[in-house]
Design a protein around this motif. Structure first.
Motif, PDB file in Angstrom:
ATOM      1  N   SER A 139     -71.554  12.163 -10.337  1.00  0.00           N
ATOM      2  CA  SER A 139     -72.149  10.990 -10.990  1.00  0.00           C
ATOM      3  C   SER A 139     -71.093  10.257 -11.806  1.00  0.00           C
ATOM      4  O   SER A 139     -70.260  10.891 -12.468  1.00  0.00           O
ATOM      5  N   ALA A 140     -71.136   8.949 -11.743  1.00  0.00           N
ATOM      6  CA  ALA A 140     -70.234   8.130 -12.552  1.00  0.00           C
ATOM      7  C   ALA A 140     -70.615   8.284 -14.016  1.00  0.00           C
ATOM      8  O   ALA A 140     -71.789   8.352 -14.368  1.00  0.00           O
ATOM      9  N   ARG A 141     -69.602   8.373 -14.875  1.00  0.00           N
ATOM     10  CA  ARG A 141     -69.873   8.439 -16.316  1.00  0.00           C
ATOM     11  C   ARG A 141     -68.791   7.683 -17.061  1.00  0.00           C
ATOM     12  O   ARG A 141     -67.644   7.613 -16.641  1.00  0.00           O
ATOM     13  N   CYS A 142     -69.179   7.121 -18.162  1.00  0.00           N
ATOM     14  CA  CYS A 142     -68.266   6.406 -19.037  1.00  0.00           C
ATOM     15  C   CYS A 142     -68.841   6.496 -20.441  1.00  0.00           C
ATOM     16  O   CYS A 142     -69.832   5.831 -20.755  1.00  0.00           O
ATOM     17  N   ASP A 143     -68.257   7.350 -21.264  1.00  0.00           N
ATOM     18  CA  ASP A 143     -68.786   7.618 -22.593  1.00  0.00           C
ATOM     19  C   ASP A 143     -67.704   7.500 -23.654  1.00  0.00           C
ATOM     20  O   ASP A 143     -66.538   7.803 -23.409  1.00  0.00           O
ATOM     21  N   LEU A 144     -68.131   7.082 -24.847  1.00  0.00           N
ATOM     22  CA  LEU A 144     -67.287   7.052 -26.044  1.00  0.00           C
ATOM     23  C   LEU A 144     -67.846   8.046 -27.052  1.00  0.00           C
ATOM     24  O   LEU A 144     -69.060   8.241 -27.122  1.00  0.00           O
ATOM     25  N   ASN A 145     -66.977   8.640 -27.848  1.00  0.00           N
ATOM     26  CA  ASN A 145     -67.443   9.446 -28.974  1.00  0.00           C
ATOM     27  C   ASN A 145     -66.406   9.400 -30.065  1.00  0.00           C
ATOM     28  O   ASN A 145     -65.260   9.018 -29.849  1.00  0.00           O
ATOM     29  N   GLY A 146     -66.820   9.768 -31.239  1.00  0.00           N
ATOM     30  CA  GLY A 146     -65.921   9.724 -32.391  1.00  0.00           C
ATOM     31  C   GLY A 146     -66.259   8.541 -33.256  1.00  0.00           C
ATOM     32  O   GLY A 146     -67.421   8.262 -33.521  1.00  0.00           O
ATOM     33  N   GLY A 147     -65.244   7.826 -33.666  1.00  0.00           N
ATOM     34  CA  GLY A 147     -65.472   6.689 -34.559  1.00  0.00           C
ATOM     35  C   GLY A 147     -65.585   7.182 -35.987  1.00  0.00           C
ATOM     36  O   GLY A 147     -64.857   8.064 -36.409  1.00  0.00           O
ATOM     37  N   GLY A 148     -66.517   6.649 -36.716  1.00  0.00           N
ATOM     38  CA  GLY A 148     -66.695   7.050 -38.100  1.00  0.00           C
ATOM     39  C   GLY A 148     -66.040   6.071 -39.046  1.00  0.00           C
ATOM     40  O   GLY A 148     -65.711   4.945 -38.685  1.00  0.00           O
ATOM     41  N   ASP A 149     -65.848   6.515 -40.269  1.00  0.00           N
ATOM     42  CA  ASP A 149     -65.324   5.651 -41.324  1.00  0.00           C
ATOM     43  C   ASP A 149     -63.829   5.840 -41.530  1.00  0.00           C
ATOM     44  O   ASP A 149     -63.312   6.948 -41.386  1.00  0.00           O
ATOM     45  N   ILE A 150     -63.170   4.762 -41.887  1.00  0.00           N
ATOM     46  CA  ILE A 150     -61.776   4.784 -42.320  1.00  0.00           C
ATOM     47  C   ILE A 150     -61.756   4.208 -43.724  1.00  0.00           C
ATOM     48  O   ILE A 150     -62.241   3.101 -43.941  1.00  0.00           O
ATOM     49  N   ASP A 151     -61.238   4.950 -44.681  1.00  0.00           N
ATOM     50  CA  ASP A 151     -61.181   4.492 -46.067  1.00  0.00           C
ATOM     51  C   ASP A 151     -59.721   4.258 -46.436  1.00  0.00           C
ATOM     52  O   ASP A 151     -58.932   5.187 -46.529  1.00  0.00           O
ATOM     53  N   PHE A 152     -59.358   2.986 -46.629  1.00  0.00           N
ATOM     54  CA  PHE A 152     -57.993   2.640 -47.014  1.00  0.00           C
ATOM     55  C   PHE A 152     -57.737   2.900 -48.498  1.00  0.00           C
ATOM     56  O   PHE A 152     -56.597   2.813 -48.944  1.00  0.00           O
ATOM     57  N   GLY A 153     -58.785   3.167 -49.265  1.00  0.00           N
ATOM     58  CA  GLY A 153     -58.601   3.338 -50.700  1.00  0.00           C
ATOM     59  C   GLY A 153     -58.284   1.992 -51.336  1.00  0.00           C
ATOM     60  O   GLY A 153     -58.889   0.975 -51.019  1.00  0.00           O
ATOM     61  N   GLU A 154     -57.303   1.970 -52.240  1.00  0.00           N
ATOM     62  CA  GLU A 154     -56.869   0.729 -52.906  1.00  0.00           C
ATOM     63  C   GLU A 154     -56.201  -0.159 -51.869  1.00  0.00           C
ATOM     64  O   GLU A 154     -55.166   0.203 -51.295  1.00  0.00           O
ATOM     65  N   LEU A 155     -56.801  -1.328 -51.607  1.00  0.00           N
ATOM     66  CA  LEU A 155     -56.294  -2.214 -50.552  1.00  0.00           C
ATOM     67  C   LEU A 155     -54.993  -2.890 -50.941  1.00  0.00           C
ATOM     68  O   LEU A 155     -54.832  -3.367 -52.062  1.00  0.00           O
ATOM     69  N   ALA A 156     -54.113  -2.943 -49.988  1.00  0.00           N
ATOM     70  CA  ALA A 156     -52.843  -3.647 -50.123  1.00  0.00           C
ATOM     71  C   ALA A 156     -52.377  -3.982 -48.708  1.00  0.00           C
ATOM     72  O   ALA A 156     -52.894  -3.444 -47.735  1.00  0.00           O
ATOM     73  N   GLY A 157     -51.419  -4.849 -48.597  1.00  0.00           N
ATOM     74  CA  GLY A 157     -50.875  -5.180 -47.290  1.00  0.00           C
ATOM     75  C   GLY A 157     -49.989  -4.055 -46.774  1.00  0.00           C
ATOM     76  O   GLY A 157     -49.416  -3.288 -47.532  1.00  0.00           O
ATOM     77  N   GLY A 158     -49.933  -3.932 -45.472  1.00  0.00           N
ATOM     78  CA  GLY A 158     -49.044  -2.959 -44.851  1.00  0.00           C
ATOM     79  C   GLY A 158     -49.591  -1.542 -44.782  1.00  0.00           C
ATOM     80  O   GLY A 158     -48.871  -0.622 -44.409  1.00  0.00           O
ATOM     81  N   LEU A 159     -50.856  -1.328 -45.133  1.00  0.00           N
ATOM     82  CA  LEU A 159     -51.454  -0.001 -44.996  1.00  0.00           C
ATOM     83  C   LEU A 159     -51.769   0.257 -43.531  1.00  0.00           C
ATOM     84  O   LEU A 159     -52.126  -0.658 -42.782  1.00  0.00           O
ATOM     85  N   THR A 160     -51.654   1.500 -43.120  1.00  0.00           N
ATOM     86  CA  THR A 160     -51.928   1.855 -41.732  1.00  0.00           C
ATOM     87  C   THR A 160     -52.885   3.029 -41.677  1.00  0.00           C
ATOM     88  O   THR A 160     -52.740   3.993 -42.416  1.00  0.00           O
ATOM     89  N   ALA A 161     -53.869   2.927 -40.777  1.00  0.00           N
ATOM     90  CA  ALA A 161     -54.793   4.037 -40.498  1.00  0.00           C
ATOM     91  C   ALA A 161     -54.783   4.273 -39.002  1.00  0.00           C
ATOM     92  O   ALA A 161     -54.756   3.326 -38.208  1.00  0.00           O
ATOM     93  N   ARG A 162     -54.798   5.539 -38.625  1.00  0.00           N
ATOM     94  CA  ARG A 162     -54.821   5.907 -37.205  1.00  0.00           C
ATOM     95  C   ARG A 162     -55.994   6.835 -36.952  1.00  0.00           C
ATOM     96  O   ARG A 162     -56.300   7.691 -37.785  1.00  0.00           O
ATOM     97  N   THR A 163     -56.607   6.652 -35.802  1.00  0.00           N
ATOM     98  CA  THR A 163     -57.701   7.525 -35.399  1.00  0.00           C
ATOM     99  C   THR A 163     -57.744   7.583 -33.881  1.00  0.00           C
ATOM    100  O   THR A 163     -57.084   6.788 -33.203  1.00  0.00           O
ATOM    101  N   ARG A 164     -58.514   8.499 -33.372  1.00  0.00           N
ATOM    102  CA  ARG A 164     -58.737   8.610 -31.927  1.00  0.00           C
ATOM    103  C   ARG A 164     -60.219   8.424 -31.654  1.00  0.00           C
ATOM    104  O   ARG A 164     -61.062   8.847 -32.434  1.00  0.00           O
ATOM    105  N   VAL A 165     -60.498   7.800 -30.535  1.00  0.00           N
ATOM    106  CA  VAL A 165     -61.865   7.647 -30.067  1.00  0.00           C
ATOM    107  C   VAL A 165     -61.919   8.309 -28.696  1.00  0.00           C
ATOM    108  O   VAL A 165     -61.159   7.937 -27.801  1.00  0.00           O
ATOM    109  N   GLY A 166     -62.794   9.312 -28.571  1.00  0.00           N
ATOM    110  CA  GLY A 166     -62.926  10.012 -27.294  1.00  0.00           C
ATOM    111  C   GLY A 166     -63.412   9.068 -26.208  1.00  0.00           C
ATOM    112  O   GLY A 166     -64.353   8.295 -26.415  1.00  0.00           O
TER     113      GLY A 166
END
Length: 171
Positions: A35-62
Motif C-alpha cells: 500500500s502507498a503511504r506518505c506520513d509525517l511525524n514529529g514537529g512540536g514547539d521550538i522556543d528561541f528564548g530571548e529573541l535576537a537576530g541570527g538565532l538558529t534552531a534545528r529539528t527533524r520531521v519524520g
C-alpha cells in the motif's frame, strides 16, 4: 543387432517399443501488493528564548513516503509575530523574519538530497518541494534562522508563529 525378447519385455512391460518421455506443467501466478503511504511525524514547539537576530534552531520531521511526494510549507504570520501587536509600535518592530532551510534525503534510483530555502514572508503562500520520481529515505532536516530585527529592535512581549508542513503523495 537384436535384443532378446526377455530384455525388451523388462524394459517395456506392456511390450512393443518404449514410449517417449511425458511430462505435465502447471503455471501459478503469485502476486502481492504494498500500500502507498506518505506520513509525517514529529514537529512540536521550538522556543528561541530571548529573541535576537541570527538565532538558529534545528529539528527533524519524520517522513515516511514509499511513493513520490510533495512537501509543502506555509507560515501563518510571515515571521515570529508579537501576539497582540504584530505591526509593532513606534520604532519597535512586531515581527521578526526568519529563513527556513529544508533538506530531505531521497532515493530514486540513486540517493540524493532534496533542498529548499524560503524566507518567512514568502511562506504566507504555500511553497512546495517536489520529489520528482524519488521516494523519501529518512527524516526531513529543518533549520530556522532568525533575521536581524528591523528599526530600533523588537517590541517587548510574546512572539509566536505557526509553520504548517504538509506531505501529499503523487500516485
Amino acid at each position: 543387432m537384436s535384443v532378446p525378447a526377455a530384455a525388451a519385455e523388462a524394459a517395456n512391460p506392456a511390450g512393443g517399443v518404449p514410449d517417449a518421455a511425458t511430462f505435465s506443467r502447471v503455471d501459478m501466478m503469485v502476486v502481492g501488493r504494498i500500500s502507498a503511504r506518505c506520513d509525517l511525524n514529529g514537529g512540536g514547539d521550538i522556543d528561541f528564548g530571548e529573541l535576537a537576530g541570527g538565532l538558529t534552531a534545528r529539528t527533524r520531521v519524520g517522513l515516511d513516503c514509499n511513493v513520490p511526494f510533495d512537501l509543502s510549507f506555509q507560515s501563518a504570520r510571515g515571521g515570529l509575530a508579537h501576539v497582540t501587536q504584530p505591526a509593532g509600535e513606534g520604532p519597535y518592530a512586531g515581527t521578526l523574519g526568519y529563513t527556513l532551510d529544508v533538506r530531505v534525503p531521497v532515493v530514486g534510483p540513486r540517493p540524493s538530497t532534496l533542498r529548499g530555502r524560503y524566507e518567512s514572508r514568502a511562506l504566507t503562500a504555500p511553497k512546495t518541494l517536489n520529489s520528482g520520481e524519488a521516494i523519501a529515505a529518512g527524516s526531513a532536516q529543518i533549520e530556522i534562522r532568525t533575521a536581524r530585527p528591523e528599526g530600533e529592535g523588537l517590541l517587548a512581549g510574546r512572539y509566536a508563529e505557526t509553520l504548517t508542513i504538509t506531505v501529499a503523495s503523487r500516485l
